[in-house]
Write a protein that holds these residues in place. Structure first.
Motif, mmCIF file in Angstrom:
data_model
loop_
_atom_site.group_PDB
_atom_site.id
_atom_site.type_symbol
_atom_site.label_atom_id
_atom_site.label_comp_id
_atom_site.label_asym_id
_atom_site.label_seq_id
_atom_site.Cartn_x
_atom_site.Cartn_y
_atom_site.Cartn_z
ATOM 1 N N VAL A 2 0.886 -1.194 0.201
ATOM 2 C CA VAL A 2 -0.021 -0.094 -0.130
ATOM 3 C C VAL A 2 0.724 0.860 -0.142
ATOM 4 N N ASN A 3 0.245 2.459 -0.143
ATOM 5 C CA ASN A 3 1.032 3.438 -0.595
ATOM 6 C C ASN A 3 1.044 4.600 1.396
ATOM 7 N N ASN A 4 0.299 3.675 1.852
ATOM 8 C CA ASN A 4 -0.232 3.652 3.126
ATOM 9 C C ASN A 4 1.190 4.083 3.767
ATOM 10 N N LYS A 5 1.432 4.971 5.006
ATOM 11 C CA LYS A 5 2.662 5.638 5.855
ATOM 12 C C LYS A 5 1.642 4.094 6.640
ATOM 13 N N VAL A 6 3.026 3.254 7.288
ATOM 14 C CA VAL A 6 2.564 1.896 7.399
ATOM 15 C C VAL A 6 3.584 1.606 8.938
ATOM 16 N N PHE A 7 3.214 1.748 10.634
ATOM 17 C CA PHE A 7 4.117 1.019 11.495
ATOM 18 C C PHE A 7 3.648 -0.017 11.360
ATOM 19 N N SER A 8 4.800 -1.385 11.077
ATOM 20 C CA SER A 8 5.099 -3.119 11.566
ATOM 21 C C SER A 8 5.251 -2.922 12.710
ATOM 22 N N PHE A 9 4.751 -4.058 12.941
ATOM 23 C CA PHE A 9 4.752 -4.638 14.665
ATOM 24 C C PHE A 9 5.001 -6.345 14.555
ATOM 25 N N ASP A 10 6.609 -6.043 14.916
ATOM 26 C CA ASP A 10 5.867 -8.003 15.349
ATOM 27 C C ASP A 10 6.760 -8.440 16.399
ATOM 28 N N LEU A 11 7.341 -9.843 17.183
ATOM 29 C CA LEU A 11 8.044 -10.428 17.404
ATOM 30 C C LEU A 11 9.061 -9.865 18.107
ATOM 31 N N VAL A 12 9.319 -10.080 15.849
ATOM 32 C CA VAL A 12 10.834 -10.342 16.003
ATOM 33 C C VAL A 12 10.675 -9.851 14.725
ATOM 34 N N SER A 13 12.174 -8.938 13.985
ATOM 35 C CA SER A 13 11.606 -8.156 12.862
ATOM 36 C C SER A 13 13.752 -8.520 12.102
ATOM 37 N N ASN A 14 11.960 -9.026 10.577
ATOM 38 C CA ASN A 14 13.862 -9.284 9.798
ATOM 39 C C ASN A 14 14.138 -8.028 8.875
ATOM 40 N N ASN A 15 13.522 -7.495 9.104
ATOM 41 C CA ASN A 15 13.050 -6.429 7.750
ATOM 42 C C ASN A 15 13.767 -5.003 8.427
ATOM 43 N N PRO A 16 13.992 -3.985 8.383
ATOM 44 C CA PRO A 16 13.871 -2.418 8.568
ATOM 45 C C PRO A 16 13.080 -1.802 9.217
ATOM 46 N N SER A 17 12.482 -2.314 8.554
ATOM 47 C CA SER A 17 10.632 -1.177 8.585
ATOM 48 C C SER A 17 10.027 -1.818 9.734
ATOM 49 N N VAL A 18 10.293 -3.034 9.770
ATOM 50 C CA VAL A 18 9.332 -3.958 11.254
ATOM 51 C C VAL A 18 10.343 -3.925 12.399
ATOM 52 N N VAL A 19 9.011 -2.637 13.606
ATOM 53 C CA VAL A 19 9.407 -3.046 14.620
ATOM 54 C C VAL A 19 9.473 -3.839 15.529
ATOM 55 N N ALA A 20 10.272 -4.895 15.821
ATOM 56 C CA ALA A 20 10.680 -5.755 17.526
ATOM 57 C C ALA A 20 9.497 -5.151 18.471
ATOM 58 N N CYS A 21 8.611 -5.818 18.952
ATOM 59 C CA CYS A 21 8.132 -5.659 20.335
ATOM 60 C C CYS A 21 6.863 -7.075 20.403
ATOM 61 N N ASP A 22 6.205 -6.522 21.865
ATOM 62 C CA ASP A 22 5.416 -7.097 21.925
ATOM 63 C C ASP A 22 4.136 -6.165 21.501
ATOM 64 N N MET A 23 3.157 -6.554 20.922
ATOM 65 C CA MET A 23 2.376 -5.751 20.536
ATOM 66 C C MET A 23 1.348 -5.156 21.377
ATOM 67 N N SER A 24 1.224 -6.028 22.698
ATOM 68 C CA SER A 24 0.976 -4.790 23.917
ATOM 69 C C SER A 24 1.219 -3.474 23.959
ATOM 70 N N ASN A 25 2.793 -3.828 23.968
ATOM 71 C CA ASN A 25 3.388 -2.755 23.873
ATOM 72 C C ASN A 25 4.013 -1.969 23.087
ATOM 73 N N THR A 26 3.104 -1.035 22.209
ATOM 74 C CA THR A 26 4.096 -0.747 21.022
ATOM 75 C C THR A 26 4.873 1.067 21.171
ATOM 76 N N PRO A 27 5.576 1.023 20.473
ATOM 77 C CA PRO A 27 6.406 2.728 20.353
ATOM 78 C C PRO A 27 5.125 3.782 19.713
ATOM 79 N N LEU A 28 4.200 3.699 19.845
ATOM 80 C CA LEU A 28 3.360 4.628 18.760
ATOM 81 C C LEU A 28 2.215 5.370 20.572
ATOM 82 N N GLY A 29 2.774 7.005 20.132
ATOM 83 C CA GLY A 29 2.092 7.585 20.583
ATOM 84 C C GLY A 29 0.760 7.270 21.014
ATOM 85 N N ALA A 30 -0.674 8.081 21.879
ATOM 86 C CA ALA A 30 -1.860 7.536 22.174
ATOM 87 C C ALA A 30 -2.727 8.447 20.302
#
Ligand code: SAH
Length: 293
Positions: free
Chosen positions: A158-186
């Motif tokens: 897609v052309n949208n700005k996408v924040f991608s989260f998963d438990l492991v990041s194999n790709n610089p665009s993916v943020v590795a985290c437990d998604m119950s606690n993402t670094p996104l703002g409210a």
């Protein structure tokens, strides 16, 4: 389970595909090399008589191809077994436990995803494609958070700005985290996507996190395996599930059950959030376990 039946029907097709794959499993590869010690001498002797050589080379070629195909089958069984084991683990632990599990051995994540891709290749339609198409029908200015993005297929399409989260990041665009606690703002994103990713036993905390990061009127899109919402088969009551999400502060906009393998639920975060906290009864979501093939 419907997805298991569908896979069974396509089994022979899959096997012929997997036989042409490159060999990956090291322990079995080394078994492959274990020929009898006098093998070369035998082969040379046979080649002295052209008739015998032709007959015997075709018979040894057929033996070799049988043993190669046996090894391929064993390899497929082993990797299928690994996939089912990791899959069951992810559905029966919390997100935090899953995060630590993959931190200890990130190669398990690749193993999981190889098996996941294989399973998905038998589905007539990929739920992530339905979500991609939904986004393409809306403004590309919408900011998206993909919770449990896997190989970030959504962001790539897609052309949208996408924040991608998963438990492991194999790709610089993916943020590795437990998604119950993402670094996104409210109140920072317009669309929160969960595509087959409500795996942890603490799944309500993922939806609570989506609620936190979504702007008012923001979209919550959930695609989940249909059998998890089949009350006749130990699945959750989809109405109870939607009610729990609504009580968190969403309104159900659309429920799409047209696909055989998955359901899609489209919610919107209410503009005005009620100040009184309702007690929410989250139904348990049963694991989606894949049968041995
Ligand atoms: N959404 C992708 C991948 C689905 S597989 C797609 O549709 O193709 C489910 C993914 O959710 C896996 O990659 C798994 O690692 C991820 N996941 C499960 N629990 C998670 C958690 N607590 N935090 C982050 N990712 C999680």
């Amino acid at each position: 389970m419907e997805e298991a039946k569908s896979r069974k029907r396509k089994r022979s097709k899959h096997h012929s595909k997997s036989q042409s794959r490159p060999k990956k499993n090291k322990p079995l590869q080394s078994c492959d090399k274990s020929k009898p010690q006098n093998y070369a001498a035998q082969e040379n002797a046979e080649h002295e008589n052209p008739v015998l050589a032709a007959a015997s080379s075709s018979s040894s070629a057929s033996k070799r191809s049988k043993s190669a195909s046996f090894l391929e089958k064993m390899r497929a069984k082993l990797s299928g077994g690994h996939f089912r084991m990791i899959n069951e683990k992810l559905y029966t632990c919390t997100g935090e436990e899953a995060h630590n599990y993959f931190k200890e051995d990130p190669s398990l994540f690749d193993m999981y995803h190889a098996g996941y891709q294989e399973q998905m290749s038998h589905w007539p339609e990929q739920p992530i494609n339905v979500i991609v198409n939904w986004l393409k029908g809306h403004s590309p200015a919408l900011i998206v958070a993909d919770f449990g993005c896997g190989d970030a297929c959504l962001a790539k399409n897609v052309n949208n700005k996408v924040f991608s989260f998963d438990l492991v990041s194999n790709n610089p665009s993916v943020v590795a985290c437990d998604m119950s606690n993402t670094p996104l703002g409210a109140s920072s994103v317009d669309v929160a996507v969960f595509c087959l990713s409500l795996m942890g036993t603490n799944y309500p905390s993922y939806i609570q996190e989506a609620h936190r990061v979504l702007k008012p009127s923001g979209w919550l899109l959930i695609a989940e395996v249909k059998s998890r919402f089949d009350p006749n088969n130990g699945g959750a009551d989809p109405k109870r599930f939607s009610k729990a999400i609504s009580n968190l502060g969403f309104a159900l906009t659309l429920k799409d059950c047209s696909n055989k393998m998955f359901i899609l639920l489209y919610f919107q975060k209410k503009e005005n959030q009620s100040s009184e906290r309702k007690e929410i009864h989250w139904p348990e979501l049963k694991p989606c376990l894949y049968k041995r093939r």
